[in-house]
Design a protein around this motif. Structure first.
Motif, PDB file in Angstrom:
ATOM      1  N   ASP A   2    -101.450 -46.724 -28.564  1.00  0.00           N
ATOM      2  CA  ASP A   2    -101.526 -48.007 -29.230  1.00  0.00           C
ATOM      3  C   ASP A   2    -102.617 -48.855 -28.577  1.00  0.00           C
ATOM      4  O   ASP A   2    -103.251 -48.458 -27.599  1.00  0.00           O
ATOM      5  N   LEU A   3    -102.833 -50.018 -29.128  1.00  0.00           N
ATOM      6  CA  LEU A   3    -103.834 -50.945 -28.621  1.00  0.00           C
ATOM      7  C   LEU A   3    -103.118 -52.125 -27.971  1.00  0.00           C
ATOM      8  O   LEU A   3    -102.181 -52.678 -28.546  1.00  0.00           O
ATOM      9  N   THR A   4    -103.554 -52.492 -26.763  1.00  0.00           N
ATOM     10  CA  THR A   4    -102.997 -53.671 -26.110  1.00  0.00           C
ATOM     11  C   THR A   4    -104.084 -54.722 -25.999  1.00  0.00           C
ATOM     12  O   THR A   4    -105.254 -54.405 -25.748  1.00  0.00           O
ATOM     13  N   LEU A   5    -103.695 -55.962 -26.206  1.00  0.00           N
ATOM     14  CA  LEU A   5    -104.617 -57.089 -26.115  1.00  0.00           C
ATOM     15  C   LEU A   5    -104.003 -58.154 -25.235  1.00  0.00           C
ATOM     16  O   LEU A   5    -102.836 -58.508 -25.413  1.00  0.00           O
ATOM     17  N   ALA A   6    -104.784 -58.657 -24.289  1.00  0.00           N
ATOM     18  CA  ALA A   6    -104.331 -59.758 -23.435  1.00  0.00           C
ATOM     19  C   ALA A   6    -105.454 -60.782 -23.395  1.00  0.00           C
ATOM     20  O   ALA A   6    -106.560 -60.481 -22.955  1.00  0.00           O
ATOM     21  N   VAL A  18    -108.833 -55.475 -23.510  1.00  0.00           N
ATOM     22  CA  VAL A  18    -108.385 -54.506 -24.504  1.00  0.00           C
ATOM     23  C   VAL A  18    -108.022 -53.208 -23.795  1.00  0.00           C
ATOM     24  O   VAL A  18    -108.740 -52.757 -22.902  1.00  0.00           O
ATOM     25  N   GLY A  19    -106.914 -52.610 -24.192  1.00  0.00           N
ATOM     26  CA  GLY A  19    -106.499 -51.344 -23.608  1.00  0.00           C
ATOM     27  C   GLY A  19    -106.073 -50.370 -24.686  1.00  0.00           C
ATOM     28  O   GLY A  19    -105.615 -50.773 -25.751  1.00  0.00           O
ATOM     29  N   GLY A  20    -106.256 -49.085 -24.411  1.00  0.00           N
ATOM     30  CA  GLY A  20    -105.821 -48.059 -25.350  1.00  0.00           C
ATOM     31  C   GLY A  20    -106.956 -47.557 -26.218  1.00  0.00           C
ATOM     32  O   GLY A  20    -108.087 -47.409 -25.757  1.00  0.00           O
ATOM     33  N   THR A  26    -105.869 -49.107 -35.230  1.00  0.00           N
ATOM     34  CA  THR A  26    -105.625 -50.225 -34.313  1.00  0.00           C
ATOM     35  C   THR A  26    -106.699 -51.320 -34.377  1.00  0.00           C
ATOM     36  O   THR A  26    -106.459 -52.432 -33.933  1.00  0.00           O
ATOM     37  N   LYS A  29    -106.023 -54.990 -35.444  1.00  0.00           N
ATOM     38  CA  LYS A  29    -105.357 -55.859 -34.463  1.00  0.00           C
ATOM     39  C   LYS A  29    -106.399 -56.618 -33.637  1.00  0.00           C
ATOM     40  O   LYS A  29    -106.260 -57.822 -33.398  1.00  0.00           O
ATOM     41  N   CYS A  33    -107.353 -60.708 -33.717  1.00  0.00           N
ATOM     42  CA  CYS A  33    -107.420 -61.487 -32.481  1.00  0.00           C
ATOM     43  C   CYS A  33    -108.713 -62.307 -32.437  1.00  0.00           C
ATOM     44  O   CYS A  33    -108.688 -63.506 -32.154  1.00  0.00           O
TER      45      CYS A  33
END
Length: 111
Positions: A2-6, A18-20, A26, A29, A33
């Motif tokens: 999956d994609l992570t966003l912080a 951004v991760g993943g 993805t 997403k 953002c």
């Protein structure tokens, strides 16, 4: 994967870690953002790609689209990337000349 966003703010710039994998599934997403940040009046954005494991043409399109959005407001969208496999994609596509790519967050102006 999956994609992570912080997202966080530093010195008036939004830093999006951004991760993943950024792919056809993805990428929306990440696009959402960036769109939300621009919609909220944030036009100077740094996208941190250090934890990205995969990036396809859809992801590149989202980054280019984000760059167009911020430039419409005289803003900037810089990238942070040291991974050779991702940098190679930017070089091959010619996007290394379009984006400002830093090798650390601290080197991005205002960060």
């Amino acid at each position: 994967m999956d994609l992570t966003l912080a997202t966080r703010e530093e010195d008036g710039r939004a830093i999006v870690a951004v991760g993943g994998e950024i792919d056809v599934y993805t990428a929306p997403k990440l696009r959402d953002c960036i769109t939300e940040l621009v919609g909220a009046g944030t036009y100077d954005i740094v996208i941190d790609l250090e934890a990205v494991e995969f990036l396809d043409s859809t992801g590149l399109g989202v980054l280019v689209g984000g760059l167009k959005k911020v430039r419409a407001h005289d803003g900037s969208l810089d990238l942070v990337c040291t991974q050779e496999r991702l940098l190679k994609i930017f070089r091959i596509t010619g996007l290394a000349k379009v984006f400002v790519i830093h090798d650390a967050i601290g080197l991005a102006p205002g960060a």
